[in-house]
Structures are given as structure tokens and as C-alpha cells.
Design an enzyme around this catalytic site. Structure first.
Site, mmCIF file in Angstrom:
data_model
loop_
_atom_site.group_PDB
_atom_site.id
_atom_site.type_symbol
_atom_site.label_atom_id
_atom_site.label_comp_id
_atom_site.label_asym_id
_atom_site.label_seq_id
_atom_site.Cartn_x
_atom_site.Cartn_y
_atom_site.Cartn_z
ATOM 1 N N GLY A 75 0.801 -1.229 0.000
ATOM 2 C CA GLY A 75 0.000 0.000 0.000
ATOM 3 C C GLY A 75 0.826 1.268 0.000
ATOM 4 N N LYS A 122 13.528 -2.126 -8.000
ATOM 5 C CA LYS A 122 13.917 -1.292 -6.861
ATOM 6 C C LYS A 122 14.365 -2.194 -5.697
ATOM 7 C CE LYS A 122 13.290 1.995 -3.588
ATOM 8 N NZ LYS A 122 13.179 1.168 -2.412
ATOM 9 N N ASP A 123 13.626 -3.293 -5.513
ATOM 10 C CA ASP A 123 13.957 -4.260 -4.455
ATOM 11 C C ASP A 123 14.581 -5.487 -5.128
ATOM 12 O OD1 ASP A 123 12.454 -2.911 -2.085
ATOM 13 O OD2 ASP A 123 11.056 -2.895 -3.749
ATOM 14 N N HIS A 128 4.392 1.550 -8.020
ATOM 15 C CA HIS A 128 3.344 0.521 -8.006
ATOM 16 C C HIS A 128 2.490 0.637 -9.276
ATOM 17 C CE1 HIS A 128 3.862 1.251 -3.507
ATOM 18 N NE2 HIS A 128 4.162 -0.034 -3.620
ATOM 19 N N GLY A 171 9.148 -5.093 -8.658
ATOM 20 C CA GLY A 171 10.040 -4.003 -9.045
ATOM 21 C C GLY A 171 11.516 -4.299 -8.823
ATOM 22 N N GLN A 182 7.696 -9.631 7.877
ATOM 23 C CA GLN A 182 8.930 -9.222 7.204
ATOM 24 C C GLN A 182 9.595 -8.011 7.855
ATOM 25 O OE1 GLN A 182 6.790 -8.393 3.430
ATOM 26 N NE2 GLN A 182 8.175 -6.654 3.240
ATOM 27 N N SER A 207 9.314 5.374 -3.263
ATOM 28 C CA SER A 207 9.167 4.393 -2.200
ATOM 29 C C SER A 207 8.116 4.909 -1.224
ATOM 30 C CB SER A 207 10.509 4.225 -1.474
ATOM 31 O OG SER A 207 10.300 3.597 -0.234
ATOM 32 N N SER A 208 7.319 4.000 -0.695
ATOM 33 C CA SER A 208 6.296 4.408 0.284
ATOM 34 C C SER A 208 6.970 5.081 1.477
ATOM 35 C CB SER A 208 5.506 3.195 0.753
ATOM 36 O OG SER A 208 4.987 2.515 -0.361
ATOM 37 N N HIS A 249 2.282 4.485 -5.120
ATOM 38 C CA HIS A 249 2.919 5.589 -5.847
ATOM 39 C C HIS A 249 3.142 5.150 -7.292
ATOM 40 C CE1 HIS A 249 6.490 3.154 -5.334
ATOM 41 N NE2 HIS A 249 6.381 3.214 -4.017
HETATM 42 P P1 AMP Z 1 6.036 -2.429 -1.578
HETATM 43 O O1 AMP Z 1 4.634 -1.888 -1.511
HETATM 44 O O2 AMP Z 1 7.061 -1.449 -1.189
HETATM 45 O O3 AMP Z 1 6.165 -3.761 -0.891
HETATM 46 O O4 AMP Z 1 6.314 -2.709 -3.120
HETATM 47 C C1 AMP Z 1 5.461 -3.486 -3.896
HETATM 48 C C2 AMP Z 1 6.115 -3.727 -5.230
HETATM 49 O O5 AMP Z 1 6.360 -2.476 -5.880
HETATM 50 C C3 AMP Z 1 7.478 -4.434 -5.126
HETATM 51 O O6 AMP Z 1 7.583 -5.388 -6.156
HETATM 52 C C4 AMP Z 1 8.448 -3.298 -5.304
HETATM 53 O O7 AMP Z 1 9.692 -3.695 -5.823
HETATM 54 C C5 AMP Z 1 7.709 -2.418 -6.285
HETATM 55 N N1 AMP Z 1 8.215 -1.046 -6.240
HETATM 56 C C6 AMP Z 1 8.380 -0.265 -5.149
HETATM 57 N N2 AMP Z 1 8.930 0.923 -5.483
HETATM 58 C C7 AMP Z 1 9.121 0.891 -6.818
HETATM 59 C C8 AMP Z 1 9.677 1.806 -7.777
HETATM 60 N N3 AMP Z 1 10.122 3.017 -7.411
HETATM 61 N N4 AMP Z 1 9.726 1.432 -9.067
HETATM 62 C C9 AMP Z 1 9.270 0.212 -9.447
HETATM 63 N N5 AMP Z 1 8.743 -0.695 -8.606
HETATM 64 C C10 AMP Z 1 8.677 -0.372 -7.311
#
Ligand code: AMP
Length: 270
Positions: free
Chosen positions: A27, A145-146, A33, A143, A57, A180-181, A30
Site C-alpha cells: 500500500g 527497486k527491491d 506501483h 520491481g 517481514q 518508495s512508500s 505511488h
Molecule cells: P512495496 O509496496 O514497497 O512492498 O512494493 C510493492 C512492489 O512495488 C514491489 O515489487 C516493489 O519492488 C515495487 N516497487 C516499489 N517501489 C518501486 C519503484 N520506485 N519502481 C518500481 N517498482 C517499485
């Protein structure tokens, strides 16, 4: 858009659908996502987005508590994007059954974030294998990013399920900051710092192209950034993009970084 609040709703809604694209998230959505969601919509018949802040996690309770949440805004975004399904499981929907998949990182895996966040990836792999079993998608969009998370989840998911992991490029803002969130936890001054550090690392990587003894240069860069911006850096390392082993040339390599700005831990790779 159908909102699925539990696994009964989910099974009913997904029944009979094929080529399902799944975008797992925590959630506070941005543009990063959103890029995953758009790619899923292009490549799948139906797209399902999950929002679940996975307690398992977080290696730190405080971090879990202060993780940004804004479900109202998220639902608005997902509706506007015409996402087919949003899955909002409760902890018991995800964790009520035993996970038959054995999760144990080996020694070579205990690098980068796995070294600094004990138990983090075990929690990520656990939730991702559970969600894959529940949703049973054809494709899962994740992503770069991770990056370390992407490689580990790909290994465990593709070994145990038919679902394929589709990797998606990192989305950055106009100041080069990877979205990033967690960025919502930063003040304006912090964001300026992050932008400067990011730009400096992008230029630094380009300069490495015609250099030798890269790991020494990276070691010096780490010292320079620590001093100049007064930050704690967990790691700044050059690693092979296939298996994350150390490498001393730029081809097929990325620079991986994790650092703290005002107690907020940020990661990126270039
Ligand atoms: P999260 O909500 O942070 O767990 O991220 C959910 C998914 O979104 C994961 O697969 C992340 O790698 C991806 N994600 C987060 N930030 C970015 C970004 N800036 N660009 C592309 N993918 C992202």
C-alpha cells in the site's frame, strides 16, 4: 473494481479466470506501483492488486507500526486505474494454514539486506509463497527497486508454482529519487539529501566504466558519502546482477546501496 476482503471473496471472484496478473504491495501506492499495475494490465486478462502490510517481514516492531498506510487514497488510485480486483486480506487469511514450503536462506544469500535485516527475506518469501498459493496468478509483477527481493522471490516462487515473476524497472521522480512508500516519512531537507546522494551514485557508476580496481573506488565512495552527508551506510557494493556475487567490472553489475536518513532506511540500486 471488486474489493475482496477475505479468501472466500477471492476464490469466488477469481473462479474461471485465466491469465491473471498479480501485483503484491504493502500500500501507500505511488507511480512505482502504478507502473507494475499498468504492465500487468497490458500482459494479463485480469489484474489483482493486494495491499497487505506483512508483519512477518519487519525485523523491527517500531518500523512495522510507523509504516505508512493510506487505504482510502490507495483505493481511489486503483479505481481510477480500473484494476479488476483489490485483495485486502486480514492476517488470518494469509497465515491460517501452515506453509509447506521450507524457507531457509543459504550462506551465499546472507548478503546485502539479508545481512542487515535478520529474518526479513524469510518473512518476504513466506508471505509471497502464501499469496501465490492463494491467488494462483499466471504472472507476478515485481520491481527492480527491491532487486534482492526480486531474485529471492523468483527463485522460491518459480520453483514451487507455475506463476512467472515479471521484473519491472525502477521508477524515479524528477530528482532521480527512487519512489518508495517510505519517502513519505522524510522531510523536505532529507529528500534533498537523498536526491544528491542518488545523483552522485548515478554519475559515479558511469565513471567506473573505464576504471580498474572498482571495489577500492567503491570503498572510497562509501567513506565520502558517509562523511559528506553524515549518514550511516549499511552497504555500498558492486555485485553481479545474476547471482549477486561480488564482481570487479561494470558489465552485468549493479551498485547496491542501503543507508539511513533520519532513522528511515532507504535502498536503491544502479
Ligand atoms: P512495496 O509496496 O514497497 O512492498 O512494493 C510493492 C512492489 O512495488 C514491489 O515489487 C516493489 O519492488 C515495487 N516497487 C516499489 N517501489 C518501486 C519503484 N520506485 N519502481 C518500481 N517498482 C517499485
Amino acid at each position: 473494481m471488486k474489493t475482496l476482503l477475505n479468501n472466500i471473496d477471492l476464490n469466488e471472484a477469481l473462479f474461471g479466470n485465466s491469465n491473471i496478473g498479480f501485483v503484491p504491495t504493502m500500500g501507500s501506492l505511488h507511480q512505482g506501483h502504478i507502473s507494475l499495475i499498468k504492465k500487468s494490465q497490458k500482459l494479463s486478462n485480469k489484474t489483482i492488486v493486494s495491499i497487505f502490510v506483512n508483519p512477518k517481514q519487519f525485523n523491527n516492531k517500531e518500523d512495522y507500526k510507523k509504516y505508512p498506510r493510506d487505504i482510502k487514497k490507495d483505493l481511489k488510485i486503483l479505481k481510477r486505474l480500473k484494476v479488476d480486483f483489490v485483495y485486502l486480506p486480514k492476517i488470518k487469511d494469509v497465515y491460517k494454514t501452515k506453509n509447506k514450503i521450507k524457507i531457509k536462506l543459504n550462506k551465499q544469500d546472507k548478503i546485502l539486506c539479508a545481512k542487515y535485516r535478520k529474518g526479513h527475506f524469510e518473512g518476504v518469501i513466506d508471505v509471497m509463497t502464501r499469496l501465490t498459493k492463494i491467488v494462483n496468478p499466471s504472472k507476478i509483477f515485481m520491481g527492480e527497486k527491491d532487486f534482492q527481493q526480486l531474485l529471492l522471490v523468483k527463485r522460491y516462487v518459480e520453483k514451487n508454482f507455475k506463476s512467472k515473476i515479471i521484473s519491472c524497472k525502477t521508477i524515479r521522480d524528477k530528482n532521480k529519487i527512487a519512489l518508495s512508500s517510505r519517502n513519505t516519512l522524510l522531510k523536505k531537507d532529507d529528500l534533498i539529501k537523498v536526491s544528491k546522494i542518488t545523483k552522485s551514485l548515478i554519475i559515479f557508476k558511469k565513471k567506473l566504466l573505464d576504471k580498474k580496481n572498482l571495489n577500492n573506488l567503491i570503498f572510497m565512495k562509501k567513506k565520502e558519502l558517509q562523511k559528506k552527508y553524515n549518514i550511516k551506510i549499511d552497504y555500498l557494493e558492486l555485485r553481479n546482477t545474476k547471482n549477486l556475487k561480488f564482481i570487479n567490472k561494470i558489465k552485468n553489475a549493479r551498485i547496491f546501496v542501503a543507508y539511513f536518513i533520519n532513522k528511515v532506511r532507504l535502498i536503491d540500486n544502479f
